[in-house]
Design an enzyme around this catalytic site. Structure first.
Site, PDB file in Angstrom:
ATOM      1  N   ASP A  46       0.813  -1.217   0.000  1.00 20.07           N
ATOM      2  CA  ASP A  46       0.000   0.000   0.000  1.00 20.07           C
ATOM      3  C   ASP A  46       0.847   1.268   0.000  1.00 20.07           C
ATOM      4  O   ASP A  46       0.312   2.376   0.114  1.00 20.07           O
ATOM      5  CB  ASP A  46      -0.954   0.008   1.198  1.00 20.07           C
ATOM      6  CG  ASP A  46      -0.213   0.028   2.529  1.00 20.07           C
ATOM      7  OD1 ASP A  46       1.027  -0.096   2.523  1.00 20.07           O
ATOM      8  OD2 ASP A  46      -0.879   0.188   3.575  1.00 20.07           O
ATOM      9  N   GLU A  48       3.272   2.047   2.242  1.00 23.00           N
ATOM     10  CA  GLU A  48       3.897   2.366   3.530  1.00 23.00           C
ATOM     11  C   GLU A  48       5.375   1.983   3.506  1.00 23.00           C
ATOM     12  O   GLU A  48       5.771   0.977   2.915  1.00 23.00           O
ATOM     13  CB  GLU A  48       3.197   1.625   4.669  1.00 23.00           C
ATOM     14  CG  GLU A  48       1.855   2.201   5.041  1.00 23.00           C
ATOM     15  CD  GLU A  48       1.284   1.528   6.284  1.00 23.00           C
ATOM     16  OE1 GLU A  48       2.025   0.739   6.924  1.00 23.00           O
ATOM     17  OE2 GLU A  48       0.113   1.779   6.610  1.00 23.00           O
ATOM     18  N   ARG A 105      11.559  26.028  -1.203  1.00 16.86           N
ATOM     19  CA  ARG A 105      10.978  27.174  -1.911  1.00 16.86           C
ATOM     20  C   ARG A 105       9.719  27.699  -1.213  1.00 16.86           C
ATOM     21  O   ARG A 105       9.252  28.796  -1.541  1.00 16.86           O
ATOM     22  CB  ARG A 105      10.669  26.783  -3.366  1.00 16.86           C
ATOM     23  CG  ARG A 105      11.910  26.697  -4.230  1.00 16.86           C
ATOM     24  CD  ARG A 105      11.616  26.202  -5.633  1.00 16.86           C
ATOM     25  NE  ARG A 105      11.426  24.751  -5.677  1.00 16.86           N
ATOM     26  CZ  ARG A 105      11.250  24.065  -6.789  1.00 16.86           C
ATOM     27  NH1 ARG A 105      11.208  24.691  -7.958  1.00 16.86           N
ATOM     28  NH2 ARG A 105      11.104  22.745  -6.753  1.00 16.86           N
ATOM     29  N   GLN A 106       9.199  26.925  -0.261  1.00 11.25           N
ATOM     30  CA  GLN A 106       8.043  27.388   0.515  1.00 11.25           C
ATOM     31  C   GLN A 106       8.530  27.880   1.879  1.00 11.25           C
ATOM     32  O   GLN A 106       8.228  27.311   2.921  1.00 11.25           O
ATOM     33  CB  GLN A 106       7.020  26.261   0.670  1.00 11.25           C
ATOM     34  CG  GLN A 106       6.465  25.767  -0.661  1.00 11.25           C
ATOM     35  CD  GLN A 106       5.389  24.712  -0.475  1.00 11.25           C
ATOM     36  OE1 GLN A 106       4.505  24.855   0.369  1.00 11.25           O
ATOM     37  NE2 GLN A 106       5.471  23.638  -1.252  1.00 11.25           N
ATOM     38  N   ASP A 181      17.891  36.335 -12.039  1.00 14.84           N
ATOM     39  CA  ASP A 181      16.881  37.230 -11.473  1.00 14.84           C
ATOM     40  C   ASP A 181      17.520  38.065 -10.381  1.00 14.84           C
ATOM     41  O   ASP A 181      18.629  37.785  -9.916  1.00 14.84           O
ATOM     42  CB  ASP A 181      15.663  36.459 -10.949  1.00 14.84           C
ATOM     43  CG  ASP A 181      16.045  35.356  -9.978  1.00 14.84           C
ATOM     44  OD1 ASP A 181      16.872  35.600  -9.077  1.00 14.84           O
ATOM     45  OD2 ASP A 181      15.530  34.224 -10.132  1.00 14.84           O
ATOM     46  N   LYS A 204      13.633  39.783 -14.672  1.00 17.51           N
ATOM     47  CA  LYS A 204      12.419  39.211 -15.275  1.00 17.51           C
ATOM     48  C   LYS A 204      11.188  39.709 -14.532  1.00 17.51           C
ATOM     49  O   LYS A 204      11.211  39.879 -13.302  1.00 17.51           O
ATOM     50  CB  LYS A 204      12.476  37.681 -15.253  1.00 17.51           C
ATOM     51  CG  LYS A 204      12.488  37.064 -13.863  1.00 17.51           C
ATOM     52  CD  LYS A 204      12.600  35.552 -13.935  1.00 17.51           C
ATOM     53  CE  LYS A 204      12.642  34.960 -12.523  1.00 17.51           C
ATOM     54  NZ  LYS A 204      12.862  33.502 -12.544  1.00 17.51           N
ATOM     55  N   THR A 235      11.890  23.416 -14.351  1.00 13.10           N
ATOM     56  CA  THR A 235      11.414  23.125 -15.705  1.00 13.10           C
ATOM     57  C   THR A 235      12.305  23.743 -16.775  1.00 13.10           C
ATOM     58  O   THR A 235      12.101  23.497 -17.962  1.00 13.10           O
ATOM     59  CB  THR A 235       9.981  23.632 -15.901  1.00 13.10           C
ATOM     60  OG1 THR A 235       9.961  25.058 -15.686  1.00 13.10           O
ATOM     61  CG2 THR A 235       9.029  22.956 -14.918  1.00 13.10           C
ATOM     62  N   GLY A 237      12.486  26.613 -18.039  1.00 14.25           N
ATOM     63  CA  GLY A 237      11.900  27.627 -18.909  1.00 14.25           C
ATOM     64  C   GLY A 237      12.593  28.969 -18.780  1.00 14.25           C
ATOM     65  O   GLY A 237      13.001  29.585 -19.777  1.00 14.25           O
TER      66      GLY A 237
END
Length: 338
Positions: A46, A48, A105-106, A181, A204, A235, A237
C-alpha cells in the site's frame, strides 16, 4: 576531543550513488574502510515505508544521506522513519545529510492562507530525532533559522569556481557571471568574486506565476562568455529564455551552473534544444537516464565536499573551512587543475 566511535553512514533510496561515493571518499581520507550501514528501506504493497537496520548502531554517530528530491514526500518520509529507527536503536547522534532540501521554496507566506512548509519540515525532522543538518545551497539562507539544532549549509560556488577556472582558463578575461533574477544576485556575486569576473543581471517580470512577461539584461554582455548561476533548475523555462535574451544582447556564448538539477517535466528537452552551450549541475539529486543522455548537461561531483564535511562534523572541526577554493583544491585533486 576526538570522537571515540567511528562514523556510520546509512542511505535511503533517494540517491544511493552519492551515498556510496561519500563512503568511498571517507575511506580514502581516513585510510580505513567506511561502509554504509546494512539496512533495508522498503515499501509495503500500500506504499507504507518500512526500515530495518541489520548493523548495531548503539552509541554510534550516524549520518543519514537522503536528499528530499522527487518524489519529495516519499523521500522525506524515508528520512523521518530512518531517523526514528536510529533513535529507537540508541544511536548516540543522528545527523541528516540532505544534499537537496525539498520544500525550501516554501519558506515564507507569499499570499494569505498559505503554509510555510519549510518550517513544518524542519519541525518534523527535529521531532523524528535528527540532531544536526548538513545540506547544500539552501534556497533561502534564513531556513537555517527554522531549526533549533545546528545546520551546516555548504556552498557549491567553490566547486563551480574550480570547474570554471579549469574549463574556461583560456578565456577568463571574457567570462561574465549572470544572475537569472534579482533575487539571486548575492549568490552570483559570490561566485563572481571567487573568479574575479564581472556581474550582470537578467531582470524578469511576471504577469502571473509560470509566465515570464519580459526580460531585461542589466549590464553590457557584448562579446562575453556568460555563465548563468542559480541554485535550482526545475522546468528550465526561465533558464533557456535567459540564455536567448543574453545572446540577443550580444553575448558570445552562454553556459549555466546550477546546484540542484531538479529538471522536471519538459526540462531536459528544453535544455537539449536550447542555445546554451552547456548546463553544469551537481549530483545532489540523482540524475535520470534522460539527464545522463543529454549532450549539453554535465554533472560535477559533490561527494568529496560532503565526505570531508561529514568527517569534520564527526571530528568536531570546522566545516566553514570548506567554503574556500584553496581548501577544496586538494580535496578535488585529480579532478581540477587550476
Amino acid at each position: 576531543m576526538p570522537n571515540l566511535t567511528d562514523p556510520k553512514l546509512i542511505s535511503g533510496n533517494a540517491n544511493k550513488p552519492l551515498a556510496s561515493a561519500i563512503a568511498r571518499r571517507m575511506s580514502m581520507h581516513r585510510g580505513m574502510s567506511v561502509d554504509l550501514v546494512d539496512a533495508r528501506v522498503e515499501r509495503f504493497n500500500d506504499g507504507e515505508i518500512f526500515v530495518e537496520m541489520y548493523d548495531n548502531v548503539r552509541g554510534e554517530d550516524v549520518f543519514i544521506i537522503q536528499p528530499t528530491s522527487n518524489p519529495a514526500n516519499d523521500n522525506l518520509m524515508e528520512l523521518l522513519i530512518m531517523s526514528d529507527a536510529l533513535r529507537r536503536s540508541s544511536a548516540q547522534r543522528i545527523t541528516a545529510v540532505i544534499p537537496y532540501f525539498g520544500y525550501a521554496r516554501q519558506d515564507r507566506r507569499t499570499k494569505a492562507r498559505t503554509p510555510i512548509t519549510a518550517k513544518l519540515v524542519a519541525n518534523m525532522l527535529v521531532e523524528a530525532g535528527v540532531e544536526r543538518i548538513l545540506t547544500m545551497d539552501l534556497h533561502a539562507a534564513q531556513i537555517q533559522g527554522f531549526f533549533d539544532i545546528p545546520v551546516d549549509n555548504l556552498y557549491a560556488s567553490p566547486i563551480f569556481a574550480l570547474d570554471i577556472m579549469t574549463h574556461f582558463k583560456d578565456q577568463m578575461d571574457d567570462v561574465m557571471i549572470v544572475s537569472p533574477d534579482v533575487g539571486g544576485v548575492a549568490r552570483a556575486r559570490e561566485l563572481a568574486k571567487r573568479i574575479n569576473a564581472p556581474l550582470s543581471i537578467v531582470d524578469k517580470r511576471r504577469e502571473k506565476p509560470g509566465e515570464i512577461a519580459e526580460m531585461t539584461v542589466i549590464g553590457d554582455v557584448t562579446g562575453k562568455t556568460c555563465i548563468i548561476v542559480d541554485d535550482i533548475c526545475d522546468t528550465a523555462g526561465t533558464l533557456c529564455k535567459a540564455a536567448e535574451v543574453l545572446l540577443e544582447n550580444g553575448a558570445k556564448e552562454v553556459h549555466s551552473y546550477i546546484t540542484h538539477g531538479v529538471l522536471s517535466g519538459p526540462a531536459v528537452e528544453r535544455v537539449t534544444n536550447s542555445v546554451m552551450k552547456s548546463l553544469v549541475i551537481t549530483d545532489t539529486i540523482q540524475a535520470t537516464d534522460p539527464v545522463l543522455a543529454c549532450h549539453n548537461i554535465r554533472i560535477v561531483p559533490t561527494a568529496p565536499m560532503f565526505a570531508q564535511a561529514t568527517l569534520n562534523i564527526w571530528n568536531g572541526t570546522s566545516v566553514s573551512s570548506l567554503f574556500d577554493v584553496e581548501t577544496l583544491g586538494p580535496i578535488y585533486e585529480g579532478l581540477y587543475t587550476v
